[in-house]
Design a protein around this motif. Structure first.
Motif, PDB file in Angstrom:
ATOM      1  N   GLN A 157      36.075 -29.833  -2.905  1.00 42.55           N
ATOM      2  CA  GLN A 157      36.348 -29.428  -4.291  1.00 42.55           C
ATOM      3  C   GLN A 157      35.483 -30.200  -5.288  1.00 42.55           C
ATOM      4  OE1 GLN A 157      38.181 -27.001  -5.550  1.00 42.55           O
ATOM      5  NE2 GLN A 157      38.777 -26.346  -3.510  1.00 42.55           N
ATOM      6  N   GLN A 160      33.416 -28.116  -8.012  1.00 42.91           N
ATOM      7  CA  GLN A 160      33.920 -28.124  -9.392  1.00 42.91           C
ATOM      8  C   GLN A 160      32.960 -28.868 -10.320  1.00 42.91           C
ATOM      9  OE1 GLN A 160      38.035 -28.655 -10.236  1.00 42.91           O
ATOM     10  NE2 GLN A 160      38.711 -28.029  -8.216  1.00 42.91           N
ATOM     11  N   ASN A 163      29.971 -26.502 -11.021  1.00 39.75           N
ATOM     12  CA  ASN A 163      30.356 -25.375 -11.883  1.00 39.75           C
ATOM     13  C   ASN A 163      30.568 -25.843 -13.320  1.00 39.75           C
ATOM     14  OD1 ASN A 163      30.372 -24.068  -9.450  1.00 39.75           O
ATOM     15  ND2 ASN A 163      32.460 -23.304  -9.569  1.00 39.75           N
ATOM     16  N   PRO A 220      41.940 -24.143  -7.921  1.00 39.32           N
ATOM     17  CA  PRO A 220      41.331 -22.868  -7.553  1.00 39.32           C
ATOM     18  C   PRO A 220      41.841 -22.510  -6.168  1.00 39.32           C
ATOM     19  CG  PRO A 220      39.739 -24.664  -7.338  1.00 39.32           C
ATOM     20  CD  PRO A 220      41.067 -25.289  -7.640  1.00 39.32           C
ATOM     21  N   THR A 242      34.431 -21.474  -4.003  1.00 41.84           N
ATOM     22  CA  THR A 242      34.525 -21.631  -5.459  1.00 41.84           C
ATOM     23  C   THR A 242      33.117 -21.716  -6.063  1.00 41.84           C
ATOM     24  OG1 THR A 242      36.573 -22.856  -5.148  1.00 41.84           O
ATOM     25  CG2 THR A 242      35.517 -23.103  -7.276  1.00 41.84           C
ATOM     26  N   GLY A 261      34.541 -15.694  -9.773  1.00 40.02           N
ATOM     27  CA  GLY A 261      35.316 -16.934  -9.669  1.00 40.02           C
ATOM     28  C   GLY A 261      36.426 -16.763  -8.668  1.00 40.02           C
ATOM     29  N   ILE A 262      37.237 -17.815  -8.557  1.00 36.01           N
ATOM     30  CA  ILE A 262      38.382 -17.778  -7.638  1.00 36.01           C
ATOM     31  C   ILE A 262      39.627 -17.896  -8.485  1.00 36.01           C
ATOM     32  CG2 ILE A 262      39.607 -19.402  -6.160  1.00 36.01           C
ATOM     33  CD1 ILE A 262      37.645 -19.150  -4.223  1.00 36.01           C
ATOM     34  N   GLY A 275      43.214 -18.920  -9.879  1.00 39.10           N
ATOM     35  CA  GLY A 275      43.791 -20.250  -9.756  1.00 39.10           C
ATOM     36  C   GLY A 275      45.066 -20.405 -10.556  1.00 39.10           C
ATOM     37  N   SER A 282      39.876 -24.981 -16.018  1.00 37.94           N
ATOM     38  CA  SER A 282      39.856 -23.817 -15.117  1.00 37.94           C
ATOM     39  C   SER A 282      38.769 -22.825 -15.538  1.00 37.94           C
ATOM     40  CB  SER A 282      41.229 -23.139 -15.073  1.00 37.94           C
ATOM     41  OG  SER A 282      41.460 -22.358 -16.230  1.00 37.94           O
ATOM     42  N   SER A 285      37.394 -20.008 -12.956  1.00 40.39           N
ATOM     43  CA  SER A 285      38.557 -19.267 -12.469  1.00 40.39           C
ATOM     44  C   SER A 285      39.079 -18.237 -13.464  1.00 40.39           C
ATOM     45  CB  SER A 285      39.678 -20.225 -12.066  1.00 40.39           C
ATOM     46  OG  SER A 285      39.353 -20.840 -10.847  1.00 40.39           O
TER      47      SER A 285
END
Ligand code: NDP
Length: 326
Positions: free
Chosen positions: A28, A32, A35, A132, A139, A148-149, A151, A171, A176
């Motif tokens: 993650q 993250q 992103n 997420p 992700t 996106g995923i 969440g 997020s 997300s």
């Protein structure tokens, strides 16, 4: 139906001029951080001693400025903890807790430590969650593809009055809200996740293993049993996800398959056991067992890993992937 937050509902400006320290650069952490950086956020990474932890070098190679965890916490407005769950309490009390100051936000990607009290944050900071619903590499890939995923976000302490907005902005920065984000409690996020892991992941994997073993024991060729037990599930899931269970059964599956599902499927499911696992999860019994297992050095897991890795099904899988591709 609950509110689903999308990009247009969430304002990123609450994170403007703020520094987000991502603590932990694994599945993650990497996704993250990258992103959020591409969404314009100011990201630094906090990692453990570089002689023992590879995260430092990985984050630096991806162009992030990396600090010892204590220093990253001191420089941050938002401390985003993406360490593996069982390691969180010890790292938190060694390197994070004593360096937090009022006005900061402590953010998690799973509610386990806060729900079960293995981490007790100070009362003068915001405590939030953004999860997420998928592994880091997915992700990241979805974000790169412009998607996106989905969440969820959650607030455990709201000292500033803006805790939910902060979690939602995180997020959005991760991508997300391009798909959808829902609001829930730390308790539901954590127990729901642990329930899913036991019942859906546990149930599916044991179903595959049992089906393979029964077919092989009864004389079926290994490659056939393996394909039936594992490969078939791909198309079922994709189809059901796309059109729903009823449309799948009535328009995509054969009539024989529809009859088989409705007639014999329920016998495979042990609803009583599923309910029992739900109650155990709600009473904290699963959490207690897992924390105990981890603190003992994972004897049960290590034992099971050996047995499973040596199993006939795993060996068949290796040959299967070689011969039939992934
Ligand atoms: P990983 O196991 O991929 O990464 C863990 C990170 O923690 C690594 O960077 C590791 O550093 C670091 N770490 C572990 N122990 C220590 C330590 N003692 N000191 C310093 N650093 C340490 O974890 P995930 O990314 O999978 O999980 C992170 C969080 O995200 C968890 O709360 C998890 O529940 C949540 N989550 C995970 C999802 C997933 O699918 N993976 C999905 C949604 C949420 P190093 O490698 O350098 O040792």
């Amino acid at each position: 139906f609950e509110k689903i937050y999308r990009d247009e509902d969430v304002d990123l400006s609450i994170l403007e001029g703020k520094t987000i320290a991502v603590i932990g650069y694994g599945s993650q952490g990497r996704a993250q951080s990258m992103n959020m950086r591409e969404s314009g956020m100011n990201i630094i990474v906090g990692a453990g001693d570089r002689t023992r932890h590879s995260s430092w070098d990985k984050a630096e190679a991806d162009g992030f400025t990396v600090y010892p965890i204590e220093e990253a916490v001191e420089k941050a407005d938002i401390v985003h903890i993406l360490l593996q769950d069982p390691a969180q309490p010890s790292v938190y009390y060694e390197s994070i807790h004593g360096h937090l100051k009022p006005g900061q936000t402590l953010s998690f990607a799973h509610g386990f430590a806060v729900l079960y009290g293995t981490i007790k944050p100070p009362k003068d900071i915001d405590v939030v969650l953004f999860v997420p619903n998928g592994p880091g590499p997915v992700t990241r890939q979805k974000f790169k593809d412009g998607s996106g995923i989905w969440g969820c976000v959650s607030v455990d302490q709201d000292v500033s009055g803006n805790a939910r907005e902060t979690a939602l902005a995180i997020s959005k920065a991760v991508g997300s809200t391009r798909v959808g984000v829902v609001d829930m409690t730390f308790q539901h996020e954590t127990e729901g996740d642990n329930y899913e892991e036991q019942v859906l992941y546990g149930g599916t994997i044991h179903l595959m293993r049992t089906m393979y073993n029964i077919m092989v024991k009864n004389g079926y060729p290994r490659s056939f049993a393996y394909a039936k037990a594992i490969r078939s599930i791909r198309s079922i899931i994709d189809d059901i996800d796309a059109v729903g269970i009823e449309a799948y059964l009535t328009s995509r599956a054969s009539r024989t398959c529809e009859f088989a599902v409705r007639h014999s499927g329920p016998r495979v499911i042990n609803e009583e056991a599923m309910q029992e696992i739900f109650e155990e999860t709600e009473r904290g019994i699963f959490a207690r067992n897992w924390l105990q297992e981890f603190s003992l050095g994972m004897p049960t897991l290590n034992r099971m890993r050996r047995t499973w890795a040596d199993s006939d099904m795993e060996q068949t899988g290796e040959i299967w992937r070689e011969k039939f591709g992934k």
